[in-house]
Design an enzyme around this catalytic site. Structure first.
Site, PDB file in Angstrom:
ATOM      1  N   LYS A 172       0.832  -1.209   0.000  1.00  0.00           N
ATOM      2  CA  LYS A 172       0.000   0.000   0.000  1.00  0.00           C
ATOM      3  C   LYS A 172       0.865   1.256   0.000  1.00  0.00           C
ATOM      4  O   LYS A 172       0.587   2.228  -0.716  1.00  0.00           O
ATOM      5  CB  LYS A 172      -0.924  -0.003   1.226  1.00  0.00           C
ATOM      6  N   ASN A 176       0.868   4.089  -2.831  1.00  0.00           N
ATOM      7  CA  ASN A 176       0.522   5.483  -2.584  1.00  0.00           C
ATOM      8  C   ASN A 176       1.686   6.423  -2.838  1.00  0.00           C
ATOM      9  O   ASN A 176       1.483   7.581  -3.206  1.00  0.00           O
ATOM     10  CB  ASN A 176      -0.020   5.647  -1.163  1.00  0.00           C
TER      11      ASN A 176
END
Length: 293
Positions: A172, A176
């Site tokens: 993640k 991001n």
């Protein structure tokens, strides 16, 4: 029937909760001032309780969807936290964005108390959360992942098993960093285009037909061409948090982070000079007004 408890009914969590209910799941949510209004969820059959401990005591599965690592640690390890009420065999699924080293620590504590743990951070936006079309990056035991897949499929379109506990949060942060980093780069370019007198529509058209095309440009386009933030409903403070977590992960692994530092510094300055709760597309306007010598 599996009893699901959920902590964190914000913009993303509200969509997750509503889709769990649409799929007939039994759901209890934690009352909290940071929640979105619960009226629609309660009308659809959700129940509520006042402490993480009380929620854990009645849940087979607990889904966390809170802001970040401090909040995850607080709801799990606090005085009236989840661990105080956790039943043997209960599965904790952390959909938050968190520092992987903390994820591994709290997962070990959950497992030591007889629970089970998956880190399952999400990508996409509140729009896809409401539609039940999130992407999930799931770290943890492969058999446990398969057992939980039907629950995850209630609110996700694409579900990827990334490896052991912590790998979901690592992926993640990588995602991001690339996503928000690209948005930040484009915002700086769009601000430069404004100051240089380049037409906004021309700027977008040329990039969209070449190497600048992508999701980041699509999300910034409403801001660049019409001054609207609708393309990316994500706050500057959340972007800074995610880039800070990525920077911490890169530091922990002694990875190169020169570009990451520049992006983090840009977001840090934006939060300092403007409203931290402003949405990321507003970075275009903020950067266009700033003068560097």
């Amino acid at each position: 029937m599996t009893t699901i408890g959920m902590i964190g009914i914000g913009m993303m969590g509200h969509g997750i909760a509503s889709n769990l209910l649409k799929h007939g799941q039994s759901l209890t949510v934690l009352e909290h001032p940071g929640n979105q209004p619960l009226d629609a969820l309660l009308a659809a059959g959700a129940r509520s309780c006042n402490t993480p401990q009380a929620l854990a005591a009645q849940s087979d599965v607990i889904i966390l969807c809170v802001t970040g690592t401090p909040q995850v640690e607080a709801v799990l390890l606090g005085e009236d936290g989840v661990l105080k009420g956790l039943r043997p065999g209960t599965i904790v699924i952390d959909c938050s964005t968190a520092v992987p080293a903390s994820t591994e620590k709290v997962a070990a504590l959950v497992i030591a108390q007889g629970g089970q743990f998956l880190d399952s951070p999400m990508t996409r936006t509140p729009k896809e959360a409401a539609e039940g079309r999130l992407n999930l990056l799931v770290g943890g035991d492969a058999d446990l992942f398969e057992r939980c897949r039907p629950i995850l499929a209630c609110f996700a379109e694409n579900i990827v098993h990334t490896g052991p506990i912590g790998s979901g949060h690592r992926m993640k942060l990588l995602h991001n960093y690339v996503s928000l980093g690209t948005v930040t780069l484009l915002a700086e370019a769009a601000a430069c285009a404004q100051r240089a007198g380049v037409d906004a529509h021309t700027f977008v058209e040329v990039l969209s037909k070449g190497g600048g095309w992508g999701a980041a440009l699509d999300r910034l386009k409403p801001m660049i061409t019409a001054g609207e933030t609708s393309g990316l409903r994500f706050s500057m403070s959340n972007a800074l948090k995610d880039l800070s977590y990525y920077h911490q992960m890169a530091t922990d692994t002694q990875a190169e982070r020169t570009v990451a530092e520049a992006i983090k510094n840009t977001l840090q300055t934006a939060c300092h000079e403007g409203d931290p709760q402003a949405l990321v597309p507003e970075l275009v306007t903020l950067l266009a007004k700033r003068q560097n010598h």
